[in-house]
Design an enzyme around this catalytic site. Structure first.
Site, short mmCIF file in Angstrom:
data_model
loop_
_atom_site.label_atom_id
_atom_site.label_comp_id
_atom_site.label_asym_id
_atom_site.label_seq_id
_atom_site.Cartn_x
_atom_site.Cartn_y
_atom_site.Cartn_z
N VAL A 133 0.73 -1.35 -0.14
CA VAL A 133 0.00 -0.05 -0.08
C VAL A 133 0.79 1.22 0.19
CG1 VAL A 133 -1.81 1.24 1.29
CG2 VAL A 133 -2.05 -1.12 1.06
N GLU A 134 1.98 1.27 0.86
CA GLU A 134 2.86 2.21 0.83
C GLU A 134 3.68 2.59 -0.12
OE1 GLU A 134 3.12 4.75 3.23
OE2 GLU A 134 1.81 3.57 4.80
N THR A 135 3.97 1.72 -0.86
CA THR A 135 5.13 2.09 -2.16
C THR A 135 5.18 1.06 -3.39
OG1 THR A 135 6.81 0.79 -1.35
CG2 THR A 135 6.82 3.10 -0.48
#
Length: 362
Positions: A133-135
């Site tokens: 989700v982050e990167t």
């Protein structure tokens, strides 16, 4: 990223740090109102000198930091308000490519994930999902010089913003410069997100110094070039913020017809089973699941779809709120959990789906 409320973050490889960590005294309380940029900068340099950094060096670094109009623009909310929609938000992350590449990431780093899961008690699928989700598993870690992003927001936070967060970013800039001294990283070379978050898990500098760990045992921490470090650091962050081993994220509770009154919108579980039961909630029997959860603090969360005017409700266990410490958003924490469920289901890994996301009423 440990981000601003309502949303869901790259550093250069870092040489081993022979020097001992810099002692960090308790910071001076932030002023009650925004300071002019020049005054804020002078106070910052003096503060950094008090924390053990060379004032002339700090001043020289700030002279080389560049104001970024892009950073100042991106930190603001959209000029045209968008409809808040849980299904739309969820669809950004629970989609075929992110699931496929998440399974590949999980298989490639299976040993590091197994080691982290055994040590910290955070399921591998949750760790992978946070990074996904982050990167997008390290594909998008940010291309802003961290010093530019943080200096822009520390000394020129947009006046049209709803609230002034310059004091927060001054502290993150301070943490970044201390981290650079501790590790030998070049403050002018490290890159990250527009908010200054670093690496595969998008840690802000303060979190990097406090919660990042060496996952591959090479004596240094590199959240960009070492997936093992990123994996262990995500797990450590969640445990430090309350993650409980072998506990679920959501519970299979049947809620009453209108559960809206049970939602307080907070970031801590404030209900208990007695109150939920009195309001009409019911707990169906689930094979292999004990009733120990009935003693836990619980919460009802609301996932609103402005496009249809409907809301999905779920009963959250304490582990849900460990995820909101990573990003203070119900949408974010639920998306991380739902992606983890898909990674387990489609990747045919250890069967832990019921631990993560048991069925709930909608």
């Amino acid at each position: 990223m440990q981000a601003a409320p309502g949303s869901g973050p790259a550093a250069q490889p870092v040489a081993p740090a022979p020097a001992a960590p810099v002692a960090v005294p308790v910071p001076v309380p932030a002023p009650s109102g925004p300071m002019p940029a020049a005054e804020a900068r002078r106070a910052f340099v003096a503060d950094m000198a008090g924390r053990g950094l060379d004032a002339a060096r700090v001043g020289a670094l700030l002279d080389q930091a560049k104001y970024s109009e892009t950073v100042a623009r991106l930190v603001l909310p959209p000029s045209s308000p968008t409809v808040r929609s849980w299904p739309r938000y969820r669809a950004r992350f629970i989609e075929s490519r992110r699931i496929k590449e998440g399974i590949a990431f999980q298989e490639e780093h299976a040993q590091d994930l197994a080691r982290a899961e055994a040590r910290y008690g955070v399921p591998a699928s949750i760790i992978v999902s946070v990074i996904g989700v982050e990167t997008f598993y390290g594909r998008v870690t940010g291309n802003f010089r961290v010093i530019d992003a943080l200096a822009t927001l520390a000394f020129n936070y947009p006046a049209q913003a709803r609230s002034d967060r310059s004091a927060f970013f001054r502290e993150q800039l301070a943490q970044f410069l201390i981290w650079c001294k501790e590790t030998g990283a070049d403050p002018l070379a490290v890159k990250g997100s527009y908010a200054g978050a670093i690496g595969l898990p998008q840690f802000m500098p303060g979190s990097l110094r406090q919660f990042a760990v060496d996952g591959d045992g090479d004596g240094r921490i590199d959240l960009l070039a070492s997936p093992a470090d990123a994996i262990a650091s995500v797990a450590n962050f969640l445990v430090e913020h309350g993650w409980q081993r072998d506990q679920p994220v959501f519970l299979p509770v049947r809620l009453p017809g209108d559960p809206a009154a049970l939602v307080d919108g907070g970031l801590k579980p404030t209900l208990d089973w007695t109150r939920l039961q009195a309001a009409g909630a019911r707990a169906p029997k689930v094979a292999g699941m004990s009733d120990a959860w009935m003693q836990w603090p619980l919460a009802v969360i609301d996932l609103y779809d402005g496009a249809t005017g409907t809301t999905e409700y779920r009963v959250a266990a304490p582990n849900f709120f460990a995820l909101t410490e990573y990003n203070r958003s119900y949408f974010y924490a639920t998306s991380v959990t739902d992606l983890a469920v898909e990674l387990e289901r489609r990747g045919r890994v250890a069967s832990r789906v019921s631990q993560l996301n048991t069925p709930v009423d909608k």
